[in-house]
Design a protein around this motif. Structure first.
Motif, PDB file in Angstrom:
ATOM      1  N   VAL A 161       4.449  15.219   3.739  1.00 49.40           N
ATOM      2  CA  VAL A 161       5.330  14.960   2.530  1.00 49.40           C
ATOM      3  C   VAL A 161       6.196  13.716   2.986  1.00 49.40           C
ATOM      4  CG1 VAL A 161       7.110  16.749   3.292  1.00 49.40           C
ATOM      5  CG2 VAL A 161       7.012  15.749   0.795  1.00 49.40           C
ATOM      6  N   SER A 162       6.468  12.930   2.222  1.00 52.59           N
ATOM      7  CA  SER A 162       7.354  11.668   2.331  1.00 52.59           C
ATOM      8  C   SER A 162       8.813  12.266   2.298  1.00 52.59           C
ATOM      9  CB  SER A 162       7.112  10.623   1.361  1.00 52.59           C
ATOM     10  OG  SER A 162       7.498  11.059  -0.205  1.00 52.59           O
ATOM     11  N   GLU A 163       9.546  11.402   2.785  1.00 54.10           N
ATOM     12  CA  GLU A 163      10.972  11.840   2.754  1.00 54.10           C
ATOM     13  C   GLU A 163      11.569  11.555   1.284  1.00 54.10           C
ATOM     14  OE1 GLU A 163      13.669   9.336   5.033  1.00 54.10           O
ATOM     15  OE2 GLU A 163      12.361   7.589   4.706  1.00 54.10           O
ATOM     16  N   GLY A 164      11.015  11.191   0.441  1.00 55.55           N
ATOM     17  CA  GLY A 164      11.284  11.302  -0.913  1.00 55.55           C
ATOM     18  C   GLY A 164      10.886  10.356  -1.805  1.00 55.55           C
ATOM     19  N   GLY A 165      10.289   9.175  -1.188  1.00 56.92           N
ATOM     20  CA  GLY A 165       9.799   8.026  -1.795  1.00 56.92           C
ATOM     21  C   GLY A 165       8.179   7.946  -2.016  1.00 56.92           C
ATOM     22  N   TYR A 166       7.920   7.190  -2.622  1.00 59.68           N
ATOM     23  CA  TYR A 166       6.357   6.849  -3.052  1.00 59.68           C
ATOM     24  C   TYR A 166       5.656   6.043  -2.054  1.00 59.68           C
ATOM     25  CZ  TYR A 166       2.126   5.111  -5.441  1.00 59.68           C
ATOM     26  OH  TYR A 166       0.802   4.819  -5.466  1.00 59.68           O
ATOM     27  N   ILE A 167       4.595   6.632  -1.351  1.00 54.04           N
ATOM     28  CA  ILE A 167       4.028   5.852  -0.212  1.00 54.04           C
ATOM     29  C   ILE A 167       2.382   5.558  -0.749  1.00 54.04           C
ATOM     30  CG2 ILE A 167       3.238   5.896   2.243  1.00 54.04           C
ATOM     31  CD1 ILE A 167       5.726   7.432   2.649  1.00 54.04           C
ATOM     32  N   VAL A 222       7.319  12.343   6.749  1.00 62.52           N
ATOM     33  CA  VAL A 222       6.961  11.136   7.314  1.00 62.52           C
ATOM     34  C   VAL A 222       7.698  10.181   6.470  1.00 62.52           C
ATOM     35  CG1 VAL A 222       4.719  11.918   7.925  1.00 62.52           C
ATOM     36  CG2 VAL A 222       5.024  10.914   5.657  1.00 62.52           C
ATOM     37  N   ARG A 223       8.001   9.001   6.914  1.00 62.64           N
ATOM     38  CA  ARG A 223       8.610   7.671   6.366  1.00 62.64           C
ATOM     39  C   ARG A 223       7.589   6.596   6.408  1.00 62.64           C
ATOM     40  NH1 ARG A 223      14.259   6.256   9.255  1.00 62.64           N
ATOM     41  NH2 ARG A 223      14.696   8.344   7.977  1.00 62.64           N
ATOM     42  N   ASP A 224       7.726   5.705   5.560  1.00 65.31           N
ATOM     43  CA  ASP A 224       6.739   4.389   5.527  1.00 65.31           C
ATOM     44  C   ASP A 224       7.581   3.556   6.488  1.00 65.31           C
ATOM     45  OD1 ASP A 224       5.270   2.265   5.037  1.00 65.31           O
ATOM     46  OD2 ASP A 224       5.913   2.004   2.591  1.00 65.31           O
ATOM     47  N   ILE A 225       6.700   2.865   7.193  1.00 68.07           N
ATOM     48  CA  ILE A 225       7.256   1.865   8.236  1.00 68.07           C
ATOM     49  C   ILE A 225       6.735   0.842   8.293  1.00 68.07           C
ATOM     50  CG2 ILE A 225       7.931   3.970   9.873  1.00 68.07           C
ATOM     51  CD1 ILE A 225       5.655   3.348  11.733  1.00 68.07           C
ATOM     52  N   THR A 259      -4.089   9.286   1.832  1.00 69.96           N
ATOM     53  CA  THR A 259      -3.887   9.332   0.313  1.00 69.96           C
ATOM     54  C   THR A 259      -2.551   8.983  -0.271  1.00 69.96           C
ATOM     55  OG1 THR A 259      -2.980  11.607   0.168  1.00 69.96           O
ATOM     56  CG2 THR A 259      -5.368  11.390   0.281  1.00 69.96           C
ATOM     57  N   VAL A 260      -2.479   8.783  -1.399  1.00 68.12           N
ATOM     58  CA  VAL A 260      -0.996   8.186  -2.085  1.00 68.12           C
ATOM     59  C   VAL A 260      -0.157   9.628  -1.801  1.00 68.12           C
ATOM     60  CG1 VAL A 260       0.071   7.932  -4.072  1.00 68.12           C
ATOM     61  CG2 VAL A 260      -1.985   6.698  -3.526  1.00 68.12           C
ATOM     62  N   LEU A 261       0.817   9.301  -1.257  1.00 67.56           N
ATOM     63  CA  LEU A 261       2.061  10.355  -0.893  1.00 67.56           C
ATOM     64  C   LEU A 261       3.074  10.223  -2.229  1.00 67.56           C
ATOM     65  CD1 LEU A 261       2.641  10.002   2.728  1.00 67.56           C
ATOM     66  CD2 LEU A 261       1.066  11.196   1.473  1.00 67.56           C
ATOM     67  N   ARG A 262       3.077  11.314  -3.173  1.00 65.57           N
ATOM     68  CA  ARG A 262       4.024  11.306  -4.076  1.00 65.57           C
ATOM     69  C   ARG A 262       4.556  12.797  -4.515  1.00 65.57           C
ATOM     70  NH1 ARG A 262       0.349   8.995  -8.965  1.00 65.57           N
ATOM     71  NH2 ARG A 262      -1.326   8.540  -7.680  1.00 65.57           N
ATOM     72  N   PRO A 263       5.232  13.443  -3.565  1.00 60.59           N
ATOM     73  CA  PRO A 263       5.593  12.779  -2.229  1.00 60.59           C
ATOM     74  C   PRO A 263       4.575  13.535  -1.139  1.00 60.59           C
ATOM     75  CG  PRO A 263       7.102  14.652  -2.631  1.00 60.59           C
ATOM     76  CD  PRO A 263       6.257  14.366  -3.768  1.00 60.59           C
ATOM     77  N   SER A 264       3.946  14.494  -1.627  1.00 56.33           N
ATOM     78  CA  SER A 264       3.027  14.959  -0.541  1.00 56.33           C
ATOM     79  C   SER A 264       1.336  14.380  -0.783  1.00 56.33           C
ATOM     80  CB  SER A 264       2.796  16.498  -0.904  1.00 56.33           C
ATOM     81  OG  SER A 264       2.349  16.655  -2.204  1.00 56.33           O
ATOM     82  N   GLY A 265       0.974  14.591   0.378  1.00 55.06           N
ATOM     83  CA  GLY A 265      -0.583  13.983   0.505  1.00 55.06           C
ATOM     84  C   GLY A 265      -1.127  14.464   1.764  1.00 55.06           C
ATOM     85  N   SER A 266      -2.174  13.791   2.263  1.00 62.34           N
ATOM     86  CA  SER A 266      -2.559  13.721   3.507  1.00 62.34           C
ATOM     87  C   SER A 266      -2.420  12.317   4.259  1.00 62.34           C
ATOM     88  CB  SER A 266      -4.029  13.868   3.438  1.00 62.34           C
ATOM     89  OG  SER A 266      -4.261  15.284   2.694  1.00 62.34           O
ATOM     90  N   ALA A 267      -2.423  12.690   5.809  1.00 57.22           N
ATOM     91  CA  ALA A 267      -2.317  11.439   6.785  1.00 57.22           C
ATOM     92  C   ALA A 267      -2.940  11.697   7.918  1.00 57.22           C
ATOM     93  CB  ALA A 267      -0.726  11.229   6.890  1.00 57.22           C
TER      94      ALA A 267
END
Length: 446
Positions: free
Chosen positions: A413-419, A437-440, A395-403
């Protein structure tokens, strides 16, 4: 059958309590119809003795006793209690004799002077009756003046020269014939008391006393302290009262901090029961005072478990203090004792709160166990093995979501940004149930 057994137990219990409070006087000799009461006046003169003396005289009056003999062996005691005892002796119409069997010092001398006659055994003493305060020093001029007036009146009551009574209480009086110099209090031996008219006779024992009273054929009865009165004499002592109140308050408060009802509660309840029991037997307290105390204790407990911004606490303390005042022979003294008990309780709680969990038997009332991870208790499972793994954002992470991490769907939860959804992610930290998590996606190479 069970009901009959319970009825029998109730009857025996009631009879035991009645015998405890109202003992049967024992007749020692059978006589010609005349009866002599022997009443012991022993140990410290205090309020418990006052209640006992009043009961003894009232019992003698009810039974039509012909003569009361007060056997004195006392170092003295409270002036107010001695005054009430003396009044009881003066107001009875039964002839009275103070029989000094060892010593009648201080308040004991004053009590003796209020009897119709004073008889002493050889080797006994009477006197040294100066008023002292709680510190052991001479009382102030006002109290001393009132006491001297009482000593004078007691001496004049039976036409005794008051100068000797005054010399017992005033060290400034000198009596040359007795070699009494300034700065000394008069203490009369048996022979000296007889020579100055303060003892009508000196006799060796009871038989000689009865012969002197022309009652050698009289029936002799012992009037003894009941077990309840013996307890009352102890617990109404001025030194014992603040101790009982301190133990009672500290024990009950400590009980609030320990599970169930144990030793602290039993000690506290027993101390307070002894206080009210002793004062009730001594005639100072009634059931209303005990009921008021229970209500006050209930209000304090209610304040602990259901805070009312201090309203229940203030009402509870007021009810307890009122019940103690109603039970006491002195408002000033019970207030002082109450303040002492509060100070001791606060100090005791501070000490216990600081040291109770360190060592000693009191350590047992503190729960020492802890639900630690080492013992197998886990409040939140930490997934440290996820750290460094990669996956895809479901799902969209803003900053939380599922993966999807590996083959497991997780909340992350993302480290702060939008994924955006579908982006490649990597787990960079795990803290409890929080997976960061981090977007790689941008760093991937073909």
């Amino acid at each position: 059958m069970k009901n009959w057994r319970m009825l029998l137990y109730s009857i025996l219990l009631t009879a035991g309590v009645l015998l405890l409070i109202f003992p049967v006087s024992s007749a020692q000799e059978q006589g010609s119809g005349e009866t002599v009461y022997f009443v012991p006046v022993e140990e410290t003169v205090e309020r418990g003795l006052q209640a006992f003396m009043k009961r003894a005289v009232e019992s003698a009056e009810e039974q039509g006793v012909d003569h009361i003999v007060f056997e004195l062996n006392t170092p003295g005691g409270r002036v107010d209690a001695a005054g009430e005892i003396a009044r009881t002796i003066r107001e009875t119409e039964i002839p009275t004799t103070a029989f000094v069997v060892r010593e009648a010092m201080s308040a004991g001398a004053y009590i003796s002077l209020n009897a119709d006659e004073i008889v002493m055994q050889p080797g006994t003493e009477m006197g040294s009756a100066q008023v002292i305060d709680g510190t052991g020093s001479a009382a102030d001029d006002k109290a001393q003046s009132a006491w001297l007036a009482n000593m004078r009146s007691a001496a004049e009551l039976n036409d005794r020269d008051p100068v000797y009574a005054l010399a017992m209480a005033d060290p400034s009086i000198e009596i040359e014939e007795l070699n009494l110099g300034e700065g000394e209090l008069l203490t009369l031996t048996a022979s000296e008391a007889e020579s100055v008219g303060y003892a009508e006779a000196v006799v060796n024992d009871r038989e000689a006393l009865l012969e002197y009273l022309n009652m050698e054929n009289a029936q002799v009865e012992e009037f003894e302290l009941s077990a309840a009165e013996q307890i009352a004499r102890i617990v109404t002592h001025p030194i014992v009262i603040p101790i009982l109140l301190s133990v009672g308050s500290l024990g009950l408060i400590l009980e609030l901090y320990s599970p169930g009802f144990g030793i602290p509660g039993i000690m506290g309840a027993s101390a307070l029961f002894l206080f009210f029991f002793g004062h009730t037997v001594a005639g100072f307290a009634g059931w209303e005072a005990m009921i008021l105390f229970i209500v006050g204790a209930g209000l304090l407990a209610l304040e602990v478990f259901s805070p009312s911004f201090g309203i229940f606490g203030i009402l509870g303390l007021g009810a307890i203090l009122t019940s103690l005042i109603l039970s006491s022979f002195s408002t000033f003294y019970i207030i002082v004792s109450f303040v002492i008990a509060i100070i001791v309780t606060i100090a005791g709680m501070l000490v216990l709160m600081k040291y109770i969990d360190r060592a000693g038997p009191m350590k047992r009332v503190v729960l020492q166990d802890a639900t630690t991870t080492e013992l197998g208790y886990i409040s939140n499972e930490t997934r440290n093995e996820l750290e460094g793994q990669t996956g895809t954002a479901l799902t969209v992470l803003r900053p939380s979501g599922s993966a999807m991490i590996g083959e497991e769907r997780l909340d992350v939860v993302s480290e702060g940004g939008y994924i955006e959804q579908g982006r490649k992610i990597k787990v960079i930290a795990v803290s409890g149930s929080r997976v960061v998590v981090r977007d790689i996606s941008g760093s991937e190479t073909d």
